[in-house]
Enzyme design. Structure first.
Site, PDB file in Angstrom:
ATOM      1  N   GLU A 130      19.980 -13.264  10.620  1.00 49.36           N
ATOM      2  CA  GLU A 130      19.804 -14.687  10.963  1.00 49.36           C
ATOM      3  C   GLU A 130      19.617 -14.840  12.473  1.00 49.36           C
ATOM      4  O   GLU A 130      20.304 -14.165  13.257  1.00 49.36           O
ATOM      5  CB  GLU A 130      21.084 -15.424  10.531  1.00 49.36           C
ATOM      6  CG  GLU A 130      21.107 -16.898  10.795  1.00 49.36           C
ATOM      7  CD  GLU A 130      22.485 -17.499  10.481  1.00 49.36           C
ATOM      8  OE1 GLU A 130      23.507 -16.875  10.812  1.00 49.36           O
ATOM      9  OE2 GLU A 130      22.517 -18.594   9.890  1.00 49.36           O
TER      10      GLU A 130
ATOM     11  N   HIS B 179      20.133 -15.896  16.105  1.00 42.67           N
ATOM     12  CA  HIS B 179      21.316 -16.258  16.892  1.00 42.67           C
ATOM     13  C   HIS B 179      20.899 -16.590  18.315  1.00 42.67           C
ATOM     14  O   HIS B 179      21.468 -16.067  19.284  1.00 42.67           O
ATOM     15  CB  HIS B 179      22.345 -15.127  16.874  1.00 42.67           C
ATOM     16  CG  HIS B 179      23.257 -15.163  15.678  1.00 42.67           C
ATOM     17  ND1 HIS B 179      22.843 -14.807  14.422  1.00 42.67           N
ATOM     18  CD2 HIS B 179      24.549 -15.560  15.536  1.00 42.67           C
ATOM     19  CE1 HIS B 179      23.842 -14.957  13.559  1.00 42.67           C
ATOM     20  NE2 HIS B 179      24.888 -15.426  14.209  1.00 42.67           N
TER      21      HIS B 179
ATOM     22  N   ASP C   4      26.014 -11.447  12.769  1.00 46.39           N
ATOM     23  CA  ASP C   4      27.095 -11.727  11.808  1.00 46.39           C
ATOM     24  C   ASP C   4      27.614 -10.448  11.141  1.00 46.39           C
ATOM     25  O   ASP C   4      28.824 -10.276  10.957  1.00 46.39           O
ATOM     26  CB  ASP C   4      26.630 -12.715  10.745  1.00 46.39           C
ATOM     27  CG  ASP C   4      26.450 -14.122  11.304  1.00 46.39           C
ATOM     28  OD1 ASP C   4      26.846 -14.354  12.460  1.00 46.39           O
ATOM     29  OD2 ASP C   4      25.902 -14.979  10.584  1.00 46.39           O
TER      30      ASP C   4
ATOM     31  N   HIS D 250      29.538 -14.750   8.133  1.00 44.52           N
ATOM     32  CA  HIS D 250      28.432 -15.723   8.113  1.00 44.52           C
ATOM     33  C   HIS D 250      28.925 -16.936   7.331  1.00 44.52           C
ATOM     34  O   HIS D 250      29.261 -16.827   6.148  1.00 44.52           O
ATOM     35  CB  HIS D 250      27.212 -15.060   7.449  1.00 44.52           C
ATOM     36  CG  HIS D 250      26.050 -15.964   7.165  1.00 44.52           C
ATOM     37  ND1 HIS D 250      25.350 -16.614   8.156  1.00 44.52           N
ATOM     38  CD2 HIS D 250      25.442 -16.283   5.987  1.00 44.52           C
ATOM     39  CE1 HIS D 250      24.362 -17.309   7.585  1.00 44.52           C
ATOM     40  NE2 HIS D 250      24.408 -17.131   6.278  1.00 44.52           N
TER      41      HIS D 250
ATOM     42  N   GLU E 299      27.815 -19.518   5.880  1.00 37.54           N
ATOM     43  CA  GLU E 299      27.209 -19.968   4.620  1.00 37.54           C
ATOM     44  C   GLU E 299      27.568 -19.075   3.428  1.00 37.54           C
ATOM     45  O   GLU E 299      27.334 -19.441   2.281  1.00 37.54           O
ATOM     46  CB  GLU E 299      25.679 -20.029   4.764  1.00 37.54           C
ATOM     47  CG  GLU E 299      25.169 -21.124   5.691  1.00 37.54           C
ATOM     48  CD  GLU E 299      25.111 -20.705   7.152  1.00 37.54           C
ATOM     49  OE1 GLU E 299      25.917 -19.840   7.583  1.00 37.54           O
ATOM     50  OE2 GLU E 299      24.265 -21.251   7.876  1.00 37.54           O
TER      51      GLU E 299
ATOM     52  N   HIS F 273      27.773 -21.631  16.182  1.00 34.24           N
ATOM     53  CA  HIS F 273      26.729 -20.649  15.885  1.00 34.24           C
ATOM     54  C   HIS F 273      26.043 -20.178  17.167  1.00 34.24           C
ATOM     55  O   HIS F 273      25.482 -21.001  17.895  1.00 34.24           O
ATOM     56  CB  HIS F 273      25.699 -21.250  14.930  1.00 34.24           C
ATOM     57  CG  HIS F 273      24.588 -20.302  14.609  1.00 34.24           C
ATOM     58  ND1 HIS F 273      24.762 -19.229  13.761  1.00 34.24           N
ATOM     59  CD2 HIS F 273      23.325 -20.221  15.065  1.00 34.24           C
ATOM     60  CE1 HIS F 273      23.632 -18.548  13.691  1.00 34.24           C
ATOM     61  NE2 HIS F 273      22.747 -19.128  14.471  1.00 34.24           N
TER      62      HIS F 273
ATOM     63  N   GLU G  97      30.852 -16.289  19.205  1.00 34.55           N
ATOM     64  CA  GLU G  97      30.037 -15.123  18.827  1.00 34.55           C
ATOM     65  C   GLU G  97      29.519 -14.381  20.058  1.00 34.55           C
ATOM     66  O   GLU G  97      29.475 -13.144  20.072  1.00 34.55           O
ATOM     67  CB  GLU G  97      28.879 -15.550  17.920  1.00 34.55           C
ATOM     68  CG  GLU G  97      29.356 -15.912  16.524  1.00 34.55           C
ATOM     69  CD  GLU G  97      28.218 -16.204  15.558  1.00 34.55           C
ATOM     70  OE1 GLU G  97      28.287 -15.692  14.438  1.00 34.55           O
ATOM     71  OE2 GLU G  97      27.287 -16.953  15.921  1.00 34.55           O
TER      72      GLU G  97
HETATM   73 ZN    ZN Z   1      26.730 -15.904  13.435  1.00 37.42          ZN
HETATM   74 MN    MN Z   2      25.624 -16.928  10.417  1.00 41.02          MN
END
Ligand code: ZN
Ligand code: MN
Length: 258
Positions: free
Chosen positions: A32, A34, A43, A118, A120, A173, A178
């Site tokens: 994904e 970032h 992630d 992650h 989701e 996010h 992170e």
């Molecule tokens: Zn992430």
């Molecule tokens: Mn994620």
């Protein structure tokens, strides 16, 4: 051979570790976007690195990460419109988790920890665990812990990491948490000079389908990563690792290694 990584062990050495009662950790990540400053694998990389630190403390084994996750949502991952974001349907994700849990049980694993990295993934990982346990039946003797690693950041830590107020984990996010954790574990993969000025994103209290991509900052970062530092990363990693170690010792009755 003191590695905690399953993918570095022979099957014979892995079997010996499982027979000795090793707790197995399965990181559940994503591929994904970032933002421009962090890699697509963030992630899975973080869930794996944190799992390895925990596993070293409890003589555990870390399985290869599930490196694709459920679809990126605009409000917590930027959404599906970014190049590079590569996602699974919910049923696929759940089936992947179900199959992996069933296989670990077949190996003899009786204590399994799914480390979600992650946002989701949460309910699809839960569904995969539920499906596997139903299939294996009440005599399976398998206990599974599921966690989202950021939930182990202590409140006093978050107060220090976010002196101007914590925007919440969803908006975090590619932001300070992170980015700081990546500075701690994978500094060579972080481009500090590419951190954008975006955010925090301001979303309405509903979603739209198809997604209103204009709600999402073009960089893909949902709140600023500007305050990130390796010191913050170390402190949060300490919280997360020590918190998961304590939870594993408490629930599974294992002893932390010295
Ligand atoms: Zn992430
Ligand atoms: Mn994620």
């Amino acid at each position: 051979m003191n590695t905690v990584r399953m993918d570095n062990l022979s099957w014979v050495d892995y079997e010996a570790r499982i027979k000795a009662g090793a707790v197995v950790f399965l990181p559940c990540g994503a591929t994904e976007q970032h933002g421009p400053h962090l890699p697509l694998g963030t992630d899975a990389l973080l869930a794996s690195a944190l799992s390895e630190d925990v596993a070293r403390a409890v003589n555990g084994v870390v399985a290869p990460a599930l490196s694709y996750g459920y679809k990126s949502q605009p409000k917590c991952g930027g959404g599906q419109h970014f190049c590079g974001t590569t996602s699974l349907d919910g049923a696929t994700m759940s089936a992947l988790v179900r199959d992996a849990v069933r296989e670990f049980h077949r190996h003899g694993v009786r204590r399994l920890v799914l480390v979600v990295g992650h946002f989701e993934n949460q309910w699809f990982v839960t569904e995969g665990i539920e499906l596997a346990l139903r299939e294996l039946g009440p005599q399976a003797g398998l206990e599974v812990m599921r966690l989202e690693h950021w939930d182990f950041c202590r409140e006093d830590t978050l107060a220090d990491v976010f002196p101007d107020g914590f925007p919440g984990f969803a908006l975090e996010h590619a932001a300070v948490i992170e980015t700081s954790l990546m500075l701690h574990y994978f500094p060579h993969l972080v481009r500090l000079d590419s951190i954008p000025d975006d955010g925090p994103a301001d979303f309405p209290p509903y979603d739209m389908y198809p997604a209103r991509t204009e709600w999402v900052p073009p960089s893909g970062v949902l709140s600023s990563a500007k305050g990130s530092s390796v010191e913050k990363g170390l402190r949060m990693a300490d919280d997360i690792v020590s918190g998961i170690v304590a939870a594993v010792c408490h629930e599974f009755g294992v002893q932390a290694a010295q």
